[in-house]
Every structure is written in structure tokens, then in C-alpha cells.
Scaffold this active site. Structure first.
Site, PDB file in Angstrom:
ATOM      1  N   VAL A   1       0.842  -1.197   0.000  1.00  0.00           N
ATOM      2  CA  VAL A   1       0.000   0.000   0.000  1.00  0.00           C
ATOM      3  C   VAL A   1       0.879   1.249   0.000  1.00  0.00           C
ATOM      4  O   VAL A   1       1.696   1.443   0.897  1.00  0.00           O
ATOM      5  CB  VAL A   1      -0.946   0.035   1.215  1.00  0.00           C
ATOM      6  CG1 VAL A   1      -1.929   1.195   1.084  1.00  0.00           C
ATOM      7  CG2 VAL A   1      -1.699  -1.290   1.355  1.00  0.00           C
ATOM      8  N   SER A   2       0.682   2.086  -0.994  1.00  0.00           N
ATOM      9  CA  SER A   2       1.462   3.319  -1.134  1.00  0.00           C
ATOM     10  C   SER A   2       0.581   4.532  -0.853  1.00  0.00           C
ATOM     11  O   SER A   2      -0.584   4.575  -1.265  1.00  0.00           O
ATOM     12  CB  SER A   2       2.034   3.431  -2.550  1.00  0.00           C
ATOM     13  OG  SER A   2       2.582   4.716  -2.770  1.00  0.00           O
ATOM     14  N   PRO A   3       1.126   5.565  -0.179  1.00  0.00           N
ATOM     15  CA  PRO A   3       0.381   6.802   0.023  1.00  0.00           C
ATOM     16  C   PRO A   3       0.430   7.721  -1.195  1.00  0.00           C
ATOM     17  O   PRO A   3      -0.221   8.764  -1.214  1.00  0.00           O
ATOM     18  CB  PRO A   3       1.112   7.444   1.207  1.00  0.00           C
ATOM     19  CG  PRO A   3       2.525   7.033   1.007  1.00  0.00           C
ATOM     20  CD  PRO A   3       2.468   5.621   0.452  1.00  0.00           C
TER      21      PRO A   3
ATOM     22  N   ASP B   1       7.724   3.690  -4.833  1.00  0.00           N
ATOM     23  CA  ASP B   1       7.916   4.729  -3.821  1.00  0.00           C
ATOM     24  C   ASP B   1       9.382   5.131  -3.718  1.00  0.00           C
ATOM     25  O   ASP B   1       9.691   6.268  -3.356  1.00  0.00           O
ATOM     26  CB  ASP B   1       7.438   4.237  -2.449  1.00  0.00           C
ATOM     27  CG  ASP B   1       5.929   4.081  -2.376  1.00  0.00           C
ATOM     28  OD1 ASP B   1       5.229   4.774  -3.118  1.00  0.00           O
ATOM     29  OD2 ASP B   1       5.465   3.252  -1.566  1.00  0.00           O
TER      30      ASP B   1
END
Length: 780
Positions: free
Chosen positions: A353-355, A465
């Protein structure tokens, strides 16, 4: 009419006296701090500064040797809660503004707690978790592979974390009072995206159809309410990586979760103080804190400018060690009548999960990256994901932090499901290097094994990321002859290891590398904490979305299948990166794709099945009241640690210049407005000389005319004030501190100045503290 005898009258008087005494005792009990009517638990919360060395130390997370700390975005903290069932069990959960928990950190924290409290707090009922910021100092883990880029072990990083955890647990213990706990949960849709969707798609279609999204969107929050004081804190769990700050950032930062915690604590303190006029909500809902000490002023601009002109930058001068602590905006941990509000934003199954929610794009063309390999023309170095504030990483951090903060406030305000029931825990150490695992497929059972730890080629490719270097790619299940040759110079994996890890092509056979000491962990902690119908699964790694779902479902099935378990609707959360760190855990199907997360799943394709098997054992023991085998103890490698980070030798300034003198001042007669950046630079010294724990290197002061005094308005724990440290060369004894204040919304008009605190090392090792101030200026 008959009159009672004297005997009857004496009995009546005795009964009356007894009633009075019983009533008096009841009143005492109701007033007591020990017993409260209607409270099932004692609750206590604590918080302490763990900001490590802001110079010379490599950041932990991206494994980028060029990412060296050189200042502070905002401070890092350890936050803890303790829940005690009177005359029963207790549990402790600590949330760190750090990349992850560390095995050696927990070992030493437990040793200190044992020396202070005996067997009250042990490795079994204490959980220590990291938020996974990639902007904190490294060097505090004990295994070789995690301290290569930090040039070995960094004792200062380690010590400040151990000290901070101990202090926050002591605070929480001393704050234990009767209270209640409430739980709430809700969806947060725009704070995370799947950065490895091609691997997620390899999971069975029937399984994927059970879920609306390819990442978990649910935040779960605990609200702690003291019987007398009211709300005293909140902890929540939500999965999104701490990678809003990029791999080139050099300022210490709690990233989006640390920012969210700071926003929420400030929001509540202003709300609780009754000074809501001093919390200004921007159009997007983010609170901007203003010091409660500052009154609203409406002086005309000419008078303010004249006043500012009278305060020119003075020479730097000596200060005491505690000067910066006394000037902190948020002051002591405890207010006069009660502790400060503590809010923690904890990590969960964030593995994929990436912001950076705008997606991944090629830096050369601006087009989306290759879907399967996250490359641009075959090169992974050009593929970067974008946060919502792109290209400003500070803005992205603020936005993702704000989104989590706003959801947490909503859940906090609406929380009405009360936690009830037993406090309990189970803990076991498991050797994951050769664990037998029974797996079932369509009714047939098979015994398989995990493997000694190993990292695949795609590990070196990094993620969107923070991409890696050279010619590595995600999704590589073959490897490269050249890099295999390089690998074999360190350790050639055996045929058994190659077969066990298949289809992962092994780049580093870390589990079988023992020189100068262990490169990777093999003995890992598994732990369940229970508070009534709320259950925390403490996992020592980063579970992907689907891996986390499978583990939660398996534990929940065990817990709800027993008639003795009194709750049908239980809340099960995963606390990722807890108690130690062992990289990633994917599903078996995701492992086959060998993207970064699969290549970083150390113990082979059956790692997740092993976790599910062992956590089901803990869950069964939890509901049956039975014990679990403690398992083999992990090693304590502290005495074997090697550190290559050179010490600070001496600090110096040019001839005739004091430490704290301004070298680049705010222009005289200056007026600034909201959104402007005010900058001042000072002759300074290496921040490793004194970490200024619970203090500050940077301060914005406001001139309070009524008292003819400067008072603190913002410090280096505020999102709007940055402390940047630099030296002209690595061997130079001279250095500068540049303080940047982005004037926030809601600032009070008036006269301000920027102030710096530091500590210089003399030729013979003595430390001298100093301070300096800029010329005053007007904020209109």
C-alpha cells in the site's frame, strides 16, 4: 400504644450508626482514585521524544546510502497505552515514529522494565510497533543487512529509542486510572493505493471478488476515556506506507502518520482547553495550531514595524542545557490537572500500500510505468510514484496525514461501542528458518517447510515509492549471471535453499550468512493482545493486503468458533512491523510473481501459511485459557555490533564569530504574510552533540507587548517550521543551521523572531550550549 424498650432503642441506634459509617465508606470509595463505579479497566497513556541524530546518520527505510540526515521536519515520538483488568492481566502497546520495531530494542526495553517493575511487564504482554516512516535515523537494528547503509550500528539512534520507550511506558503506568475504552471503525478511501497490482491480481479471482478494493480501506480506532478527566487519547490502525517523504529527503520526519498524530493531538488540546478560537481550520479542514499564550492583536502595521525595528539580531550567547526544553511550545508531558492527550496512528498490513495515490509515472516521458515490472524503457530508476501534493513531498505528507487525521476525528467523535471483557495475551518465539507447516488444498493435507531467510533479485529493484539502482527489475524470477557472480562472492546458496525459495532467484542468502554475525533474523515473535472484543495481532513484518486479510480471517474464525468466547462481533487488527523486523509477507500466489514484496518475503513461498498456523495456535490458547510453548529465545547481539560512524571531533566557527551568531539574517524592516517563507541562518554545531530531547533546535517567538517579553509560538515539532543543518564539507568543523518558517493559516499578526538552540563540542570533548536570534519582523 406501646413504647419500645431501651434494648430495642439501643439496637436501633447501633443500626443507624452502622448505616452512617457504611454511607461514609461508600463516599470515600467513590472519591478514591483507585475504585470507580462502572469502570472495568485501568487505563494509562504516555508519550516521549525519540528524535535521533539529525546529522551524519543514514535514514532507515529506502536503503539509499545518499540519504543522510541533516535536520528536522518535525520530531519523532514513542506513544504508549496500558490497559489493566483490576486484579487481572494487563497489556502494553507502544507505537513508534520509527521505520519499524527492533528485536534488540525490545530485549533491552524489557530488561529495563523488569528491573523497575519485576514481572509486571514482559515480552509477552508488551508490544512495540513502528509506523514505517522512511525519514528516521537508522542503525538501531541488530542484524547486519539492516545496518549496512548506516555504516553499522548507531548507538545514539538505539539509545534514544530505548530511553523513549521506557519513559513513555513509565508515564502510562503512572497515569493508570479507572476508565473506559470505545471502538469505532470506518472507511478512508483516498489515503492508499496498491503499488503492486499485478501481484495482487495473481490471487484467486473468487477471493478477490469478496473485496471491493485491492487495498484495505478501513481504519479502526480505540478511544480512551478517563472516568474523571474524560477523553485522554486514541490509537488507530490503518495501512499505508510511510513513504510520502521521498528517498532524497534528508529531514527527520514522522511522515504522514507522524503528521496525523501531531495534528490530532494539537486539535484535541485546543478543543479541550476551550480555546477553539486558537485553532484555525483551513479550507481543507486541517487545524493550524497557534500558541494559547498569544492574544489576538489588532495593532496597526506602522506601530508593529517600528517595534520590530528595535529588535536587531544580538550576538550568539551561552545557554543552559535545559533552555530549549523550557522554551518548548507544548511544554511538559503533564498539564496541571491531567496528562496531555496522546494520539497514535499505527501501522497495519501496509506491505503493498502506497500513500502516493496519483500513481507511478516515468520521469523522462511523464507516461505511466510498465504495469508488470514498474519500469520505463526497461529501467526501474525512472519510475516514481506521485503523492497528492506532487511535486512537493511536504505537501503530500501533509495531505495524507490530514486525511487520516480527519477520519480519526470522525471516528473518535462518534465512538460509542464500549470495550468489555477480559484482558489477555499470548506470545511465542518461532524459528521460521525450517518450520514445518501443514497446508490443506481441497481436503488434502501436505506438510511443507519454510526456508532460511533470503532476498530475491527484485528486492534490489526497490518499489515505485523508492526505486533501486542498476539493472534490477520487479517481477524478475530468473536473476542475472553477473549479479549471481557477485552474490557468490558473499555466499553461494545451496541447492536445497534454491529449491526451497523457488521461484525466487536468490540475490542475498542472508539467513545462512553469519559473519561477522547474523545477517537476518530466524527466530521471530508472534503475539496476540486481547482487550475484550478487541484483538491485536502483532506481526514482525509487512503483510500485503491479501496476506493480512487471510491472517485476520483465520484468527477471527478460531475466536468465534468457540462457544466460550462471549463476543460474536469482534474487532481484529494487524499491527505491522511489531516487536522485530523481518521484511515482507505475501500470499503464496503473490510470491510467484516476484515483485519487490515477494522478493522480500524472506522465508519462502509458505511464509504466510506458517504465520497463519502459528497465530491460530495462539488464538486457540487464548480462548481455552491454555499456555503456549515459549519457543527459542532470539539472540542478543548488542555486544557484537560494529559501528563505523565517526564521532564528532570538534565544532568551530570563523575567527571572531560566536556560536549562535546570525550568518544570514531576516531582512530589516520586513513584513510577511500567511504562506510566506521566513528564513534565518546561524553559525551552529553538530546536532549529534545534544539531541535536544523534549527540547527544540528551532523556535519562532512572538513579542508579547503586555509583558514586554518574547514567548514561544512554534518549535521544531511543528509542521510549519523546519530545521536544516549543513557543513561545507564532511571534514569541516564549521556548520550552519538554517531555520525556515512557512507562515501558517491563522497566525496572529504581530512581531516575531526566529531563534536557534545548539550545542558545540570543544577540543577536549566538553559540550557547551548556545542560542542565537534573528532580527525581528512583522507578520501582518
Amino acid at each position: 400504644m406501646e413504647f419500645p424498650s431501651f434494648d430495642h432503642l439501643n439496637v436501633w441506634r447501633a443500626c443507624a450508626n452502622m448505616r452512617v459509617w457504611i454511607l461514609f465508606l461508600l463516599l470515600l470509595l467513590l472519591k478514591s482514585d483507585v475504585v470507580r463505579s462502572g469502570s472495568d479497566y485501568l487505563i494509562g497513556l504516555g508519550s516521549y521524544d525519540i528524535t535521533g541524530p539529525a546529522a551524519d546518520v543514514n535514514m532507515m527505510g529506502y536503503a539509499n546510502t545518499g540519504q543522510i540526515a541533516s535536520g528536522i521536519h518535525f520530531r519523532l515520538r514513542a506513544r504508549a497505552f496500558i490497559v489493566v483488568e483490576p486484579k487481572g492481566n494487563r497489556v502494553v502497546f507502544v507505537n513508534l515514529d520509527a521505520c519499524m520495531a527492533s528485536q534488540i530494542v525490545k530485549i533491552k526495553v524489557i530488561e529495563r522494565l523488569k528491573a523497575r517493575y519485576g514481572d509486571l511487564y514482559t515480552e509477552k504482554n508488551v508490544a512495540i510497533s513502528g509506523i514505517h516512516t522512511h525519514a528516521g535515523p537508522g542503525g538501531y537494528l541488530q542484524y547486519v543487512v539492516y545496518i549496512i547503509t548506516s555504516f553499522g550500528f548507531v548507538h545514539q539512534s538505539f539509545d534514544v529509542i530505548v530511553n523513549g520507550i521506557e519513559k513513555c511506558i513509565i508515564q502510562a503506568h503512572e497515569n493508570l486510572r479507572p476508565g473506559s475504552i470505545f471502538v469505532n471503525k470506518g472507511e478512508l478511501l483516498d489515503a492508499g493505493v496498491n503499488r503492486s497490482p499485478s501481484a495482487y491480481l495473481n490471487n484467486p479471482a473468487a477471493e478477490r471478488r469478496k473485496y471491493e478494493y485491492n487495498v484495505d480501506k478501513e481504519m479502526t480506532l480505540l478511544k480512551f476515556v478517563d472516568d474523571e478527566w474524560g477523553p485522554v487519547g486514541s490509537f488507530n490502525w490503518f495501512p499505508t506506507h510511510g513513504t510520502s517523504m521521498s528517498r532524497t529527503n534528508s529531514l527527520i520526519s514522522g511522515d504522514n502518520k507522524g503528521a496525523a498524530a501531531r495534528f490530532m493531538e494539537d486539535w484535541f488540546e485546543q478543543k479541550d482547553s476551550g480555546r477553539m478560537d486558537s485553532v484555525v481550520f483551513e479550507d481543507d479542514g486541517l487545524p493550524q495550531r497557534i500558541s494559547n499564550k498569544i492574544p489576538s492583536l489588532h495593532d496597526n502595521h506602522h506601530e508593529l514595524l517600528e517595534l520590530a525595528t528595535s529588535f536587531q539580531s544580538p550576538p550568539g550567547r551561552p545557554a543552559t542545557k535545559t533552555s530549549s526544553v523550557a522554551k518548548r511550545v507544548r511544554g511538559a508531558h503533564r498539564k496541571v490537572d491531567k496528562p496531555r492527550f496522546v494520539s497514535a496512528f499505527c501501522q497495519s498490513n501496509c506491505g503493498d500500500v502506497s500513500p502516493n495515490v496519483l500513481g507511478a509515472f516515468c520521469t523522462d516521458t511523464g507516461l505511466p510505468c510498465d504495469f508488470n515490472h514498474s519500469t520505463c524503457g526497461g529501467k526501474n530508476e525512472l519510475c516514481y510514484s506521485r503523492g497528492p501534493g506532487y511535486p512537493d513531498e511536504f505537501e503530500s505528507t501533509c495531505i495524507i496525514g490530514e486525511r487520516q487525521f480527519k477520519k480519526a476525528v470522525d471516528l473518535f467523535n462518534a465512538a460509542d461501542e464500549e470495550i468489555e471483557g477480559e484482558v489477555d495475551f499470548r506470545h511465542a518465539y518461532i524459528d521460521f528458518s525450517q518450520l514445518e507447516v501443514t497446508i490443506s488444498d481441497q481436503g488434502a493435507s501436505e506438510v511443507v517447510k519454510t526456508c532460511p531467510a533470503a532476498m530475491g533479485f527484485a528486492f534490489a529493484a526497490g518499489t515505485t515509492d523508492g526505486p533501486g539502482a542498476f539493472d534490477f527489475q520487479q517481477g524478475d524470477d530468473k536473476g542475472n549471471p553477473f549479479w549471481k557472480l557477485v552474490r557468490d562472492m558473499l555466499k553461494t546458496p545451496s541447492k536445497e535453499q534454491i529449491d526451497c525459495q523457488r521461484p525466487k532467484p536468490i540475490l542475498l542468502d542472508t539467513g545462512e550468512m553469519k559473519k561477522p554475525y547474523d545477517w537476518a533474523p530466524s527466530i521471530l515473535p508472534t503475539q496476540i493482545l486481547r482487550i475484550g472484543q478487541f484483538v491485536i495481532l502483532s506481526v514482525p513484518g509487512e503483510f500485503t493486503t491479501m496476506a493480512g486479510r487471510r491472517l485476520r480471517d483465520a484468527v477471527k474464525t478460531v475466536l468465534t468458533s468457540e462457544e466460550d468466547f462471549e463476543f460474536d462481533d469482534i474487532h481484529v487488527v494487524i499491527a505491522g512491523l511489531t516487536n522485530t523486523y523481518s521484511q515482507y509477507v505475501t500470499t503464496y500466489e503473490e510470491y510467484q510473481v516476484q515483485r519487490y514484496e515477494g522478493a522480500s518475503t524472506l522465508y519462502g513461498p509458505h511464509t504466510l501459511s506458517a504465520y497463519i498456523q502459528e497465530f491460530k495456535k495462539l488464538a486457540e490458547a487464548l480462548i481455552n485459557g491454555g499456555p503456549v510453548e515459549p519457543g527459542p529465545q532470539p539472540p542478543d547481539l548488542l555486544e557484537k555490533q560494529i559501528s563505523l560512524l565517526p564521532p564528532v571531533v570538534v565544532d568551530g566557527t570563523p575567527l571572531g564569530v560566536n556560536f549562535g551568531d546570525v550568518c544570514a539574517d531576516v531582512p530589516q524592516n520586513s513584513t510577511f504574510k500567511i504562506g510566506d517563507m521566513v528564513t534565518a541562518s546561524f553559525w551552529s554545531a553538530c546536532p549529534r552533540n545534544d539531541l535536544m530531547i523534549e527540547g527544540t533546535f528551532a523556535l519562532v517567538e512572538f513579542f508579547l507587548q503586555e509583558k514586554d517579553a518574547w514567548i514561544p509560538a512554534y518549535d521544531d515539532d511543528d509542521f510549519c517550521l523546519r530545521y536544516k543543518w549543513s557543513r561545507p564539507s564532511k571534514l569541516s568543523s564549521r556548520s550552519k543551521a538554517t531555520l525556515e518558517w512557512r507562515i501558517p493559516q491563522g497566525v496572529t499578526p504581530g512581531v516575531y523572531r526566529i531563534r536557534h538552540f545548539g550545542a558545540a563540542k570543544g577540543l577536549f570533548g566538553s559540550i557547551h550550549h548556545f542560542t542565537g536570534s534573528s532580527t525581528a519582523f512583522v507578520v501582518a
